[in-house]
Design an enzyme around this catalytic site. Structure first.
Site, PDB file in Angstrom:
ATOM      1  N   ASP A  60       0.856  -1.182   0.000  1.00  0.00           N
ATOM      2  CA  ASP A  60       0.000   0.000   0.000  1.00  0.00           C
ATOM      3  C   ASP A  60       0.901   1.244   0.000  1.00  0.00           C
ATOM      4  O   ASP A  60       1.948   1.249   0.651  1.00  0.00           O
ATOM      5  CB  ASP A  60      -0.883  -0.017   1.251  1.00  0.00           C
ATOM      6  CG  ASP A  60      -1.989   1.013   1.175  1.00  0.00           C
ATOM      7  OD1 ASP A  60      -3.159   0.609   1.023  1.00  0.00           O
ATOM      8  OD2 ASP A  60      -1.694   2.221   1.272  1.00  0.00           O
ATOM      9  N   LYS A  86     -10.399   6.599  -7.827  1.00  0.00           N
ATOM     10  CA  LYS A  86     -10.721   7.512  -8.933  1.00  0.00           C
ATOM     11  C   LYS A  86     -12.206   7.697  -9.240  1.00  0.00           C
ATOM     12  O   LYS A  86     -12.543   8.306 -10.246  1.00  0.00           O
ATOM     13  CB  LYS A  86     -10.007   7.039 -10.185  1.00  0.00           C
ATOM     14  CG  LYS A  86     -10.442   5.650 -10.631  1.00  0.00           C
ATOM     15  CD  LYS A  86     -10.086   5.329 -12.057  1.00  0.00           C
ATOM     16  CE  LYS A  86     -10.641   3.997 -12.475  1.00  0.00           C
ATOM     17  NZ  LYS A  86     -10.402   3.645 -13.847  1.00  0.00           N
ATOM     18  N   SER A 126      -5.742  15.118 -13.578  1.00  0.00           N
ATOM     19  CA  SER A 126      -6.954  14.918 -14.360  1.00  0.00           C
ATOM     20  C   SER A 126      -7.537  16.255 -14.792  1.00  0.00           C
ATOM     21  O   SER A 126      -7.361  17.278 -14.111  1.00  0.00           O
ATOM     22  CB  SER A 126      -7.967  14.187 -13.466  1.00  0.00           C
ATOM     23  OG  SER A 126      -9.252  14.283 -14.020  1.00  0.00           O
ATOM     24  N   TYR A 150     -12.796  13.740  -5.089  1.00  0.00           N
ATOM     25  CA  TYR A 150     -11.768  13.153  -5.966  1.00  0.00           C
ATOM     26  C   TYR A 150     -10.968  14.262  -6.650  1.00  0.00           C
ATOM     27  O   TYR A 150      -9.733  14.271  -6.625  1.00  0.00           O
ATOM     28  CB  TYR A 150     -12.423  12.239  -7.014  1.00  0.00           C
ATOM     29  CG  TYR A 150     -11.487  11.889  -8.147  1.00  0.00           C
ATOM     30  CD1 TYR A 150     -10.391  11.055  -7.937  1.00  0.00           C
ATOM     31  CD2 TYR A 150     -11.678  12.416  -9.433  1.00  0.00           C
ATOM     32  CE1 TYR A 150      -9.511  10.745  -8.979  1.00  0.00           C
ATOM     33  CE2 TYR A 150     -10.806  12.112 -10.476  1.00  0.00           C
ATOM     34  CZ  TYR A 150      -9.731  11.278 -10.238  1.00  0.00           C
ATOM     35  OH  TYR A 150      -8.858  10.995 -11.269  1.00  0.00           O
ATOM     36  N   LYS A 154      -6.741  15.547  -6.418  1.00  0.00           N
ATOM     37  CA  LYS A 154      -5.790  15.817  -7.514  1.00  0.00           C
ATOM     38  C   LYS A 154      -5.261  17.248  -7.398  1.00  0.00           C
ATOM     39  O   LYS A 154      -4.068  17.500  -7.577  1.00  0.00           O
ATOM     40  CB  LYS A 154      -6.463  15.617  -8.880  1.00  0.00           C
ATOM     41  CG  LYS A 154      -6.865  14.179  -9.161  1.00  0.00           C
ATOM     42  CD  LYS A 154      -5.649  13.291  -9.334  1.00  0.00           C
ATOM     43  CE  LYS A 154      -5.994  11.850  -9.612  1.00  0.00           C
ATOM     44  NZ  LYS A 154      -4.854  10.944  -9.458  1.00  0.00           N
TER      45      LYS A 154
HETATM   46  P1  NAD Z   1      -7.223   2.035 -11.685  1.00  0.00           P
HETATM   47  O1  NAD Z   1      -8.107   2.016 -10.498  1.00  0.00           O
HETATM   48  O2  NAD Z   1      -7.434   1.027 -12.746  1.00  0.00           O
HETATM   49  O3  NAD Z   1      -5.696   1.961 -11.235  1.00  0.00           O
HETATM   50  C1  NAD Z   1      -5.234   2.503 -10.005  1.00  0.00           C
HETATM   51  C2  NAD Z   1      -4.381   1.427  -9.357  1.00  0.00           C
HETATM   52  O4  NAD Z   1      -3.876   1.950  -8.112  1.00  0.00           O
HETATM   53  C3  NAD Z   1      -5.162   0.156  -9.030  1.00  0.00           C
HETATM   54  O5  NAD Z   1      -4.430  -0.960  -9.494  1.00  0.00           O
HETATM   55  C4  NAD Z   1      -5.269   0.160  -7.504  1.00  0.00           C
HETATM   56  O6  NAD Z   1      -5.283  -1.150  -6.987  1.00  0.00           O
HETATM   57  C5  NAD Z   1      -4.018   0.936  -7.116  1.00  0.00           C
HETATM   58  N1  NAD Z   1      -4.102   1.638  -5.830  1.00  0.00           N
HETATM   59  C6  NAD Z   1      -5.055   2.514  -5.418  1.00  0.00           C
HETATM   60  N2  NAD Z   1      -4.780   2.956  -4.169  1.00  0.00           N
HETATM   61  C7  NAD Z   1      -3.618   2.361  -3.798  1.00  0.00           C
HETATM   62  C8  NAD Z   1      -2.814   2.411  -2.626  1.00  0.00           C
HETATM   63  N3  NAD Z   1      -3.160   3.155  -1.575  1.00  0.00           N
HETATM   64  N4  NAD Z   1      -1.690   1.685  -2.588  1.00  0.00           N
HETATM   65  C9  NAD Z   1      -1.307   0.911  -3.638  1.00  0.00           C
HETATM   66  N5  NAD Z   1      -2.036   0.814  -4.766  1.00  0.00           N
HETATM   67  C10 NAD Z   1      -3.172   1.535  -4.845  1.00  0.00           C
HETATM   68  O7  NAD Z   1      -7.303   3.524 -12.302  1.00  0.00           O
HETATM   69  P2  NAD Z   1      -6.733   4.075 -13.661  1.00  0.00           P
HETATM   70  O8  NAD Z   1      -7.877   4.412 -14.536  1.00  0.00           O
HETATM   71  O9  NAD Z   1      -5.655   3.211 -14.159  1.00  0.00           O
HETATM   72  O10 NAD Z   1      -6.141   5.473 -13.146  1.00  0.00           O
HETATM   73  C11 NAD Z   1      -4.784   5.643 -12.830  1.00  0.00           C
HETATM   74  C12 NAD Z   1      -4.566   7.064 -12.348  1.00  0.00           C
HETATM   75  O11 NAD Z   1      -4.984   7.974 -13.362  1.00  0.00           O
HETATM   76  C13 NAD Z   1      -5.363   7.426 -11.093  1.00  0.00           C
HETATM   77  O12 NAD Z   1      -4.556   8.257 -10.275  1.00  0.00           O
HETATM   78  C14 NAD Z   1      -6.530   8.209 -11.640  1.00  0.00           C
HETATM   79  O13 NAD Z   1      -7.033   9.122 -10.712  1.00  0.00           O
HETATM   80  C15 NAD Z   1      -5.879   8.918 -12.820  1.00  0.00           C
HETATM   81  N6  NAD Z   1      -6.853   9.309 -13.849  1.00  0.00           N
HETATM   82  C16 NAD Z   1      -7.635   8.347 -14.415  1.00  0.00           C
HETATM   83  C17 NAD Z   1      -8.591   8.715 -15.349  1.00  0.00           C
HETATM   84  C18 NAD Z   1      -9.504   7.669 -15.975  1.00  0.00           C
HETATM   85  O14 NAD Z   1     -10.526   8.029 -16.541  1.00  0.00           O
HETATM   86  N7  NAD Z   1      -9.182   6.381 -15.928  1.00  0.00           N
HETATM   87  C19 NAD Z   1      -8.745  10.056 -15.723  1.00  0.00           C
HETATM   88  C20 NAD Z   1      -7.904  11.009 -15.137  1.00  0.00           C
HETATM   89  C21 NAD Z   1      -6.958  10.627 -14.195  1.00  0.00           C
END
Ligand code: NAD
Ligand code: UDP
Length: 337
Positions: A60, A86, A126, A150, A154
C-alpha cells in the site's frame, strides 16, 4: 544502462498499459500496487505480451516500511505515480477514504522518495482540476476549480508537488488526463471495472455484449452538437506514451511542467455509442435520462503545449478507440474475472 522506473498503481487500467510500453521501450520496471481496484491477472498478461520481467510489490502507498524497502532494494531513477482511488461518485460518499488514500498516500510516497534521494516524478492528474471550464479547448493556464472530493485530491496533490519542487528542487511532470479509453491492440489488457462502470465507454461495451440491458444518456439538453455531453476521449496507449515522453523531458530539463493529454477533439455521448454500434455490429438500447449531478456539457483539451514541449500528439482516432475497446470486451466479457 537502462533506467529503473517505479510505477505505483501499475496493475490498474492505465498503469498496466504503461508497464507494457515501458518494458517495450527497455526500461527496468518496479511495480507497487495493493490490488484495491485491480488484480494480478493484468500483470501476468503484460508479462506474456512482452516476454519481459519486472519486479512487483503488493504494497500500500501508505505503508512507509514497504516503500522504504522498495527504495532500498532498487536504484529508482523516476516514479510514475498512478495509484489512487478515482470514482467521482464514490468520493462524495467516502471523502475520508479518498483524502486518506490519495493525499496521505501520495505524501508518504513523496516523503520516502525524498529520503531515498529519488526526485523525479510523473504524476497522474486529471482534467477534473479545471472544474467547470470557462471555455473550450482548455489550456493549462485556465482557471482551476473542483467539484468533488476526488477532484480536490488531484488539486491538492498538484499543489503539494509544486511546493516540494520549490523547496527541494524536484523535477516533476504533472499530466492532466482528459478521458482515457480503449485498450492494447491485443485485446488482452484493458479496463476491468469491479462493479457497475462509472465511465461511459465500459458501460456502452458492456451493453453491447449484453452484460447491461441499456445505456442511459445523462441528459440530452446540453448546448452541444446533439445535446449530449461532449468529452475529449484519448486512447490509453497514446496516453501512456505521453508518460514516456515526460520521462525523456525530465532527463533533459529541470523544474515542474504541466501538460494536458487529450486529442483536442470533442466526441458526444451519442457519437460514442454510434462508434461502438458500428464496430460491434450490435444493437445498443439507449434511454435518455436526466443530467448527472455535477456534470458539465463540454470538456475538450488544448494539448498544444505537450506537442510543443514533449513532442507528443495523440495518434489514435475514435475508430481505433472503439475497435480496441470492443476487442477487449469481446475477448474478456467479464473483464479479468
Ligand atoms: P485504476 O483504479 O485502474 O488503477 C489505479 C491502481 O492503483 C489500481 O491498481 C489500484 O489497486 C491501485 N491503488 C489505489 N490505491 C492504492 C494504494 N493506496 N496503494 C497501492 N495501490 C493503490 O485507475 P486508472 O484508470 O488506471 O487510473 C490511474 C490514475 O490515473 C489514477 O490516479 C486516476 O485518478 C488517474 N486518472 C484516471 C482517469 C480515468 O478516466 N481512468 C482520468 C484522469 C486521471
Ligand atoms: N455518460 C452517460 N451515461 C453513462 C456514463 C456517462 O451519458 O452511463 C456521459 C456523461 O454524462 C459525460 C460523458 O458520458 O457527458 C463521459 O462521462 P464519464 O463519466 O465517462 O467521464 P467524465 O464525466 O468524468 O468526463
Amino acid at each position: 544502462m537502462s533506467q529503473t522506473i517505479l510505477v505505483t498503481g501499475g496493475a490498474g487500467y492505465i498503469g498496466s498499459h504503461a508497464v507494457l510500453e515501458l518494458l517495450s521501450a527497455d526500461y527496468e520496471v518496479v511495480i507497487l500496487d495493493n490490488f484495491c481496484n485491480s488484480s494480478k491477472e493484468s500483470l501476468d498478461r503484460v508479462k506474456t505480451l512482452t516476454g519481459k520481467e519486472f519486479t512487483f510489490y503488493e504494497t500500500d502507498l501508505r505503508d512507509r516500511q514497504g516503500l522504504a524497502t522498495i527504495f532500498k532494494n532498487h536504484s529508482i531513477d523516476s516514479v510514475i505515480h498512478f495509484a489512487g482511488l478515482k470514482a467521482v461518485g464514490e468520493s462524495n460518499e467516502k471523502p475520508i477514504e479518498y483524502y486518506e488514500n490519495n493525499v496521505v498516500g501520495s505524501l508518504v510516497l513523496f516523503d520516502e522518495m525524498e529520503k531515498a534521494g529519488v526526485r523525479k516524478i510523473v504524476f497522474s492528474s486529471s482534467a477534473t482540476v479545471y472544474g467547470e471550464p470557462e471555455k473550450n479547448p482548455i489550456s493549462e493556464t485556465a482557471k482551476l476549480g473542483h467539484t468533488n472530493p476526488y477532484g480536490r485530491t488531484k488539486y491538492m496533490i498538484e499543489f503539494i508537488l509544486k511546493d516540494i519542487q520549490k523547496a527541494k528542487n524536484w523535477d516533476i511532470v504533472i499530466l492532466r488526463y482528459f478521458n482515457p479509453v480503449g485498450a492494447h491492440a491485443s485485446g488482452d489488457i484493458g479496463e476491468s471495472p469491479n462493479d457497475v462502470p462509472n465511465n461511459l465507454l465500459p458501460f456502452v461495451t458492456q451493453a453491447a455484449i449484453g452484460v447491461r440491458d441499456h445505456v442511459t444518456i445523462f441528459g440530452d439538453d446540453y448546448d452541444t452538437i446533439d445535446g449530449t455531453g461532449v468529452r475529449d476521449y484519448i486512447h490509453v496507449v497514446d496516453l501512456v506514451l505521453g508518460h514516456i515522453k515526460s520521462l525523456e523531458k525530465l532527463d533533459k530539463d529541470k523544474g515542474l511542467f504541466i501538460y494536458n493529454l487529450g486529442t483536442g477533439s470533442g466526441v458526444s455521448v451519442k457519437e460514442m455509442i454510434d462508434a461502438i454500434r458500428e464496430v460491434s455490429k450490435k444493437d445498443i438500447k439507449v434511454v435518455v435520462g436526466p443530467r448527472r449531478a455535477g456534470d458539465v456539457g463540454e470538456v475538450v483539451a488544448d494539448s498544444t503545449l505537450a506537442e510543443k514541449e514533449l513532442g507528443w500528439t495523440a495518434q489514435y482516432n475514435l475508430k481505433d478507440m472503439a475497435e480496441s475497446s470492443w476487442r477487449w470486451q469481446e475477448k474478456n466479457p467479464k473483464g479479468y474475472a
